[in-house]
Design a protein around this motif. Structure first.
Motif, PDB file in Angstrom:
ATOM      1  N   GLY A 105       0.875  -1.434   0.052  1.00  0.00           N
ATOM      2  CA  GLY A 105       0.102   0.091  -0.087  1.00  0.00           C
ATOM      3  C   GLY A 105       0.864   1.130   0.008  1.00  0.00           C
ATOM      4  N   ALA A 106      -0.028   2.285  -0.018  1.00  0.00           N
ATOM      5  CA  ALA A 106       0.821   3.674   0.364  1.00  0.00           C
ATOM      6  C   ALA A 106      -0.166   4.483   0.951  1.00  0.00           C
ATOM      7  CB  ALA A 106       0.983   4.226  -1.265  1.00  0.00           C
ATOM      8  N   THR A 107       0.531   5.573   1.544  1.00  0.00           N
ATOM      9  CA  THR A 107      -0.283   6.358   2.576  1.00  0.00           C
ATOM     10  C   THR A 107       0.052   7.799   2.416  1.00  0.00           C
ATOM     11  OG1 THR A 107       0.085   4.596   4.349  1.00  0.00           O
ATOM     12  CG2 THR A 107      -0.576   6.880   4.985  1.00  0.00           C
ATOM     13  N   SER A 108      -0.934   8.695   2.331  1.00  0.00           N
ATOM     14  CA  SER A 108      -0.715  10.024   2.208  1.00  0.00           C
ATOM     15  C   SER A 108      -0.776  10.697   3.361  1.00  0.00           C
ATOM     16  CB  SER A 108      -1.624  10.660   0.884  1.00  0.00           C
ATOM     17  OG  SER A 108      -1.197  12.059   0.768  1.00  0.00           O
ATOM     18  N   HIS A 109      -0.161  11.822   3.857  1.00  0.00           N
ATOM     19  CA  HIS A 109      -0.294  12.063   5.119  1.00  0.00           C
ATOM     20  C   HIS A 109       0.104  13.609   5.624  1.00  0.00           C
ATOM     21  CE1 HIS A 109       3.872  11.561   6.666  1.00  0.00           C
ATOM     22  NE2 HIS A 109       3.929  10.787   5.571  1.00  0.00           N
ATOM     23  N   TYR A 110      -0.174  14.310   6.248  1.00  0.00           N
ATOM     24  CA  TYR A 110       0.199  15.554   6.568  1.00  0.00           C
ATOM     25  C   TYR A 110       1.688  15.524   7.506  1.00  0.00           C
ATOM     26  CZ  TYR A 110      -4.018  18.157   5.366  1.00  0.00           C
ATOM     27  OH  TYR A 110      -5.114  18.633   4.735  1.00  0.00           O
ATOM     28  N   VAL A 111       2.568  16.195   7.058  1.00  0.00           N
ATOM     29  CA  VAL A 111       4.040  16.122   7.412  1.00  0.00           C
ATOM     30  C   VAL A 111       4.239  16.766   8.941  1.00  0.00           C
ATOM     31  CG1 VAL A 111       6.484  16.622   7.352  1.00  0.00           C
ATOM     32  CG2 VAL A 111       5.050  15.722   5.452  1.00  0.00           C
ATOM     33  N   THR A 112       4.569  15.799   9.963  1.00  0.00           N
ATOM     34  CA  THR A 112       4.604  16.683  11.372  1.00  0.00           C
ATOM     35  C   THR A 112       5.957  16.288  11.514  1.00  0.00           C
ATOM     36  OG1 THR A 112       4.102  14.557  12.465  1.00  0.00           O
ATOM     37  CG2 THR A 112       2.318  16.080  12.014  1.00  0.00           C
ATOM     38  N   ASN A 113       6.616  16.618  12.761  1.00  0.00           N
ATOM     39  CA  ASN A 113       7.917  16.389  12.925  1.00  0.00           C
ATOM     40  C   ASN A 113       8.225  14.933  13.386  1.00  0.00           C
ATOM     41  OD1 ASN A 113       9.103  19.004  12.683  1.00  0.00           O
ATOM     42  ND2 ASN A 113       7.967  19.664  14.614  1.00  0.00           N
TER      43      ASN A 113
ATOM     44  N   GLY B 149       2.401  11.463  10.768  1.00  0.00           N
ATOM     45  CA  GLY B 149       1.643  12.496  10.753  1.00  0.00           C
ATOM     46  C   GLY B 149       0.309  12.111  10.374  1.00  0.00           C
ATOM     47  N   PRO B 150      -0.853  12.973  10.744  1.00  0.00           N
ATOM     48  CA  PRO B 150      -2.255  12.575  10.330  1.00  0.00           C
ATOM     49  C   PRO B 150      -2.537  11.967   8.866  1.00  0.00           C
ATOM     50  CG  PRO B 150      -2.105  14.725  11.112  1.00  0.00           C
ATOM     51  CD  PRO B 150      -0.670  14.386  10.840  1.00  0.00           C
ATOM     52  N   ILE B 151      -3.035  10.677   8.903  1.00  0.00           N
ATOM     53  CA  ILE B 151      -3.289  10.301   7.822  1.00  0.00           C
ATOM     54  C   ILE B 151      -4.546  10.660   7.019  1.00  0.00           C
ATOM     55  CG2 ILE B 151      -3.831   8.071   6.635  1.00  0.00           C
ATOM     56  CD1 ILE B 151      -2.111   6.669   8.861  1.00  0.00           C
ATOM     57  N   ILE B 152      -4.264  11.040   5.427  1.00  0.00           N
ATOM     58  CA  ILE B 152      -5.216  11.556   5.031  1.00  0.00           C
ATOM     59  C   ILE B 152      -6.163  10.481   4.108  1.00  0.00           C
ATOM     60  CG2 ILE B 152      -6.019  13.098   3.131  1.00  0.00           C
ATOM     61  CD1 ILE B 152      -3.456  14.787   3.667  1.00  0.00           C
ATOM     62  N   GLU B 153      -5.183   9.569   3.400  1.00  0.00           N
ATOM     63  CA  GLU B 153      -5.749   8.389   2.552  1.00  0.00           C
ATOM     64  C   GLU B 153      -4.724   7.543   2.264  1.00  0.00           C
ATOM     65  OE1 GLU B 153      -8.293   7.266   1.340  1.00  0.00           O
ATOM     66  OE2 GLU B 153      -7.979   7.037  -0.742  1.00  0.00           O
ATOM     67  N   GLN B 154      -5.303   6.163   2.181  1.00  0.00           N
ATOM     68  CA  GLN B 154      -4.446   4.927   1.921  1.00  0.00           C
ATOM     69  C   GLN B 154      -5.056   4.065   0.898  1.00  0.00           C
ATOM     70  OE1 GLN B 154      -4.555   3.650   6.395  1.00  0.00           O
ATOM     71  NE2 GLN B 154      -2.393   3.960   6.070  1.00  0.00           N
ATOM     72  N   ASP B 155      -4.096   3.521   0.156  1.00  0.00           N
ATOM     73  CA  ASP B 155      -5.021   2.405  -0.742  1.00  0.00           C
ATOM     74  C   ASP B 155      -3.939   1.086  -0.758  1.00  0.00           C
ATOM     75  OD1 ASP B 155      -6.589   1.044  -2.095  1.00  0.00           O
ATOM     76  OD2 ASP B 155      -6.876   2.895  -3.693  1.00  0.00           O
ATOM     77  N   VAL B 156      -4.357   0.012  -1.277  1.00  0.00           N
ATOM     78  CA  VAL B 156      -3.547  -1.071  -1.512  1.00  0.00           C
ATOM     79  C   VAL B 156      -3.762  -1.922  -2.857  1.00  0.00           C
ATOM     80  CG1 VAL B 156      -3.487  -1.455   1.017  1.00  0.00           C
ATOM     81  CG2 VAL B 156      -5.236  -2.380  -0.102  1.00  0.00           C
ATOM     82  N   GLU B 157      -2.698  -2.563  -3.077  1.00  0.00           N
ATOM     83  CA  GLU B 157      -3.052  -3.780  -4.284  1.00  0.00           C
ATOM     84  C   GLU B 157      -2.388  -4.956  -3.730  1.00  0.00           C
ATOM     85  OE1 GLU B 157      -3.962  -3.566  -7.601  1.00  0.00           O
ATOM     86  OE2 GLU B 157      -4.380  -1.075  -7.625  1.00  0.00           O
TER      87      GLU B 157
END
Lengths: 301, 301, 301, 301
Positions: free
Chosen positions: B234-242, B247-255
C-alpha cells in the motif's frame, strides 16, 4: 523522505532479455502434452521460467499453454528450434507461436480529443513499464500533437468522419504498413472502424470501452449509467471485432459512485478507470499473455 | 468508438465558482449549532449546497462541520459576512475558516528522482481535475526540469544533502515566500525536513509514503514488505509533522501482490498506488475537505 | 491469540436508543431549509447527531436531507413534535418521515432453495448487526425450516408456481398482515411477484439480483456472464417494482473472475457477492438511509 | 426471481474425485524438471489438469511446482506411483508430497467467544464449499456448543487460562490424536499456544489475526488502528509459528473506514474481513495450494 541508497536487488529477469523466449500452444487436450513440450525445451537446453496452462474441459476439450523460457545463446539457436518444433506441432496438431521479449512489438496509437488514455500509455512507456516501441500516433484532431512530438514520436493528423471513412482508412492502413505496426491501440478513438479495416488486424486491435460491458453497450454509457442509477461504473478493454463492443474482453474494472455524482463526475472518474484498464490490457498483450478462443480471452497471469 | 456529440449536461456547479464559499467550523458540541450556522447563512442570503458534520461523541465531545454554500454577489459581501461571523464564533467558541473556490490555492511540488507522482499531479492539473495553481516545482535533481518547464511552470534545482540541510531549507523557504505558496506537496521528495521547516507550514505539507502505514514505517518499505511476504502492499498520504511517518493520515490504498512479485515488481506496482493516493489527498485538501484533529484527519466526502 | 480483556470503549451511541430519532425530508430546494429544520429541532431540545443532505441541482432542484438526532425524553415528546412539524412541513411543501431506532422494523424473508442469503441475514441478525425483528420466513421449499425454527422464527411453507400464483400471493399477503410486516426481503426467492402484490409493499420489498445490473438482466445471468467472458461478476440489490430487474438500485458489488472459472465457479463466487450486497442494502433500509427518487436511490452514508 | 430450471453445466471436475491426484514438489532449479515430472505422469497414464510453478530466481534458485492430475483407476495405482516416484525424487533431490482430493483432510476448529469465523467456516462447509471433514470443535467457552452439536459435530469445552496452559494443551493434543486431526484452524481462539503445542502441528495450524500485519502486531489492533487514524483496516491469515503474529502469511484483505467509525464500528467491520480471509486461507490449504518456504508462503492459484 529519506535519501538512503537502497541496495538494488539484482534483477536478473531484465538483464538477459536476449536469451528469453515464449511459446504459446493450443491443441486438443490429451495426456502427455506437457511432457512433449517440456522435453522439447530441455533437449534444446532451455529452462522453463514460467508456465501457465488451461484445459477448457479436463476430459474432453482444448488445451492451452504459455511457457516462458531461458536458453543460453537463444538468438543463435532460435531459428533451428522453431524449425525443429514444426514436426512436434504437426504430430500433435498444435497451433503455436514463438515470441521473444528482445524483439519489441511495434505499436500505433489512435486517439481522438480526450487524451487521458494516450497520456497514460506514454507515461508507462517513458517509465519503462510498457515493453513496446510506440512508432506512430494517429489522430482525427490536432490536440495531442505537441505532447506526442515532444517525445520524438511521429504524429499524423487524419481528419475523419462517416463520409470519408474509406479514404481515411486507406491512409491509416498505408501508415500502419509504412511503420510496420504489430499492434493498434485505440486510446479513446471515437470513430467506427469498417470490417475491412478490422480484417487487416485480427486480434491486434485493442479498444477501451467506457462502460462495464455488456452493460451500456453503444453510445453515451456514462449518461445511461447516470440515468439507471448504478452504484458502480466501469470500463472494458477488448479486442476489436466487427460486432461493435462485442469483441473478446481482456480486462475490466469498476469504481464506486453514488447519487451525488452527476454525469460530469462519472466521466471524470471513468477516465481513471479507462486509463488503467487499457494500460493493463496492452501490457498483457505485449507479454503474449493472451490467447483468443472463440469470443473470449484466456489471460495467463 | 463513436463521434456522436454527447449532449452536455448543464453543469451549473462549475459555472458560478465566484459565488461559492465554504465554511469549516470546530467547536464543543451542544444543541443548536447547526441552527446557528444555517440561520447565519440564510440571513446572509446564502444557500447551503453541501453539508457534512461529525460529532466525536454525541453526548460530550467536539463538533465539526463543513458547509459549502452559494450566494449571489458573494464576492461583494464576503468581507462583511466574515466580519459578522466573528461575533457568532466568539459566542459559541468556534474555530473556523472561510474559503472560496474562486480563490485558487497556490501549490508547490517538491520532487526527487522518481517522477511518477509529479507526472500524475501535472496530468490531473492539465485535465482541470486539480483546482490549484502549481506555482513552482523544486527538486534536488535536474530530471524533471524539461517536463515542468514545458508546461510553463518555474523549476528550481536545489541540490540537497544532510550537510547543507540548513541553507537548502532557507533557500526553499525563501522561494515558498516568493511564490506565495499555500500548500507544499512532497511528490516523492527523498529528503528529511527539519522541525523548523515543518513549523513554517503546519498542516500544509502533504507527503506520500510508500507503505501502508504504520506497517513498514521508515526506509525501504518495499524491501521489507517483500521480506515479510505480505499479500497486499500500500501507500499512505499524510500531513507532515516532526514525527517522521507519524503525521495525520489523509488517505491510504492497497493492491494485491503474490509470491512471484520481487522487489522490483512491488516498486512498479507501488508507483501506481502512490500516485493515485497522493492525488486524492491533494484534491481533498484543495476542496477544504480535511480537518486535522489531534493526530487524525476528518475528511468530509 | 490472547485473552486479554480489552478495555471497552464506552459506546454511548447504543445506550440511548430510546432517545434517538431520525427525520427524512424531501422538498423543492430553496435557501433556509436547513435553518428551518435545525431550528425546529433546537427548539424541541433535540441535538443533531448526524446530518446528510443532497441537492439534485443547486440552483433549481429538489432537496433531500436525513437528520439523526437525540433528545432527552424523546419518547414522551415525540408525538407532540410530530404534530408541531406538520405546520413546518405544510409551509415549506415538505414530504417527510420520522422514525425511531427504538421502534424496530418488522421484517419478513422470502427464500427458495438456495439458503446463502438467508443464512447471511440470520447471521447478521444473531450478531446484533441487523436492527430488525425477523418475524417470519416464508418459502416455497421446506429446506430452510430447521435452521429458521431453531432460532425461534416462524416458518411457513407455501408451495408456489405460475398456475397458483394468485392464491399463493393472497396467502402471503395474509401472513404479511398477520405478522405486521414492514419490510419484505427476497433472499433468492425465485418466483415472479405480481403487480398487485408489489403494490402492497411499495419501496418496501428488497431483492437481490445475481448480476451486475443492467448487464445480464433476466434469467441465467451466470451462464450468460460465462458465455460473454466477462472479467468481473457482480450482484445488485434493488427495490422491487413492476419492471422486472429494473427497480431502483440500492447497492452493487463485483468480484474478479478469469477464464478458468466455469459456471459452477461463477455461481459459487456469486453467492459471496449476493449475500454481502443484500445484507448491506437491508441494513441501510433499516437505518432509514434510503430515499427513492424516481427510479434511483439516494443512500445517505 | 424466476424458477426456470437452469441447465446444469456438466461439472466433470467433481464427479471423478477418486481419480484425482496432486503433486507438490520443491527442489533446486535446473533445466528439465518439468520434463521429468510430466513424463513421469504421462508414463503412469495420468493427464495434467492444472499446473503452477514458481522459480525463486530463474538462474540460481529454488523451483516449486503444484500439479493436479487425473488418472483412470488412480486409487488402484496410487501406491505403486508413489513408490516409483521415490527414485525420481532421489535423483533430483526433490522434496514432495502426493495428496488426493478424495481423501478428505480432517479439521479441528478452536474458538473462544466470538463466533463469526466459526459460523463462516460451518456455513461454507454445509454449502459444500470446504472440502474437509470438520471432526471436532474445541472451545474455552460453552457459547458455540448448540450450533456445533446441531450439525452433528463433537464439541469439547476445555476451560483455559495461563495457569493451566500445560494440562489444557495436553488434553487438546489428546483430542487431536483421538480425532486424527490433520489441520487445526484457530477461528478467533484467544489463547497463546506454547512452542511445544505448535511443534506438534508444523505448518498445520492456521490463525486469523485481526489486523493488517505487520501493522498493529499484538493485542488490541482495532483500538490501535482507531488511535492511529488509519483509513483502511484489515485482517491476516497465517500459519502459526512460535513467533507470535510472525508466521508465514497466507492471505490478507482490507476494508475502507473513516473518521466516523469508532472502535465498535471497526470491530464490526473487522469481523467481515476476518471471516472471509480465514475461509480463503483454509480453502487454499485444503486444496494443497500452499507451500511454506522460509517465513513466506507460495500460494498457487
Amino acid at each position: 523522505m529519506d535519501d538512503v541508497q537502497v541496495k538494488q536487488v539484482l534483477n536478473t529477469h531484465h538483464n538477459t532479455l536476449e536469451n528469453r523466449g515464449r511459446l504459446l500452444v493450443k491443441c486438443v487436450d490429451k495426456p502427455g502434452i506437457v511432457s512433449v513440450l517440456s522435453t522439447f525445451l530441455y533437449e534444446h537446453e532451455c529452462n522453463i521460467i514460467e508456465s501457465s496452462q488451461y484445459s477448457s474441459n479436463p476430459e474432453n476439450g482444448m488445451f492451452f499453454i504459455r511457457i516462458a523460457y531461458h536458453g543460453d545463446n537463444l538468438v543463435a539457436k532460435a531459428a533451428k528450434m522453431e524449425k525443429d518444433f514444426e514436426e512436434v506441432a504437426h504430430t500433435h496438431g498444435m497451433e503455436y507461436k514463438f515470441s521473444y521479449p528482445a524483439q519489441r512489438i511495434r505499436s500505433a496509437i489512435f486517439v481522438s480529443q480526450e487524451p487521458h488514455c494516450l497520456i497514460e500509455l506514454l507515461w508507462e512507456w517513458q517509465n519503462g513499464d510498457l515493453d513496446t516501441d510506440i512508432v506512430v500516433v494517429i489522430s482525427n484532431h490536432e490536440t495531442a500533437r505537441p505532447m506526442v512530438e515532444s517525445l520524438g514520436i511521429p504524429f499524423h493528423y487524419i481528419p475523419a468522419n462517416k463520409e470519408i471513412r474509406k479514404q481515411v482508412e486507406e491512409e491509416q492502413i498505408r501508415l500502419m504498413e509504412q511503420y510496420e505496426v504489430d499492434l493498434l491501440i485505440l486510446a479513446r478513438y471515437m470513430q467506427i472502424l469498417t470490417p475491412d479495416f478490422v480484417a487487416h488486424f485480427e486480434n491486434r486491435i485493442i479498444n477501451i470501452h467506457h462502460s462495464f460491458l455488456p452493460a451500456f453497450i453503444g453510445a453515451g454509457p456514462y449518461e445511461r449509467a447516470y440515468e439507471r442509477g448504478v452504484k458502480l461504473i466501469g470500463a472494458t478493454s477488448h479486442y476489436v471485432t466487427n460486432n461493435l463492443d462485442e469483441g473478446p474482453i481482456i480486462e475490466q474494472d469498476v469504481e464506486r459512485v453514488d447519487h451525488r455524482d452527476d454525469v460530469t463526475d462519472l466521466k471524470k472518474l471513468g477516465r481513471q478507470i479507462e486509463r488503467r484498464v487499457l494500460a493493463r490490457a496492452v501490457k498483457w498483450h505485449l507479454e503474449n499473455r493472451i490467447i483468443v478462443e472463440g469470443n473470449k480471452t484466456i489471460v495467463f497471469h
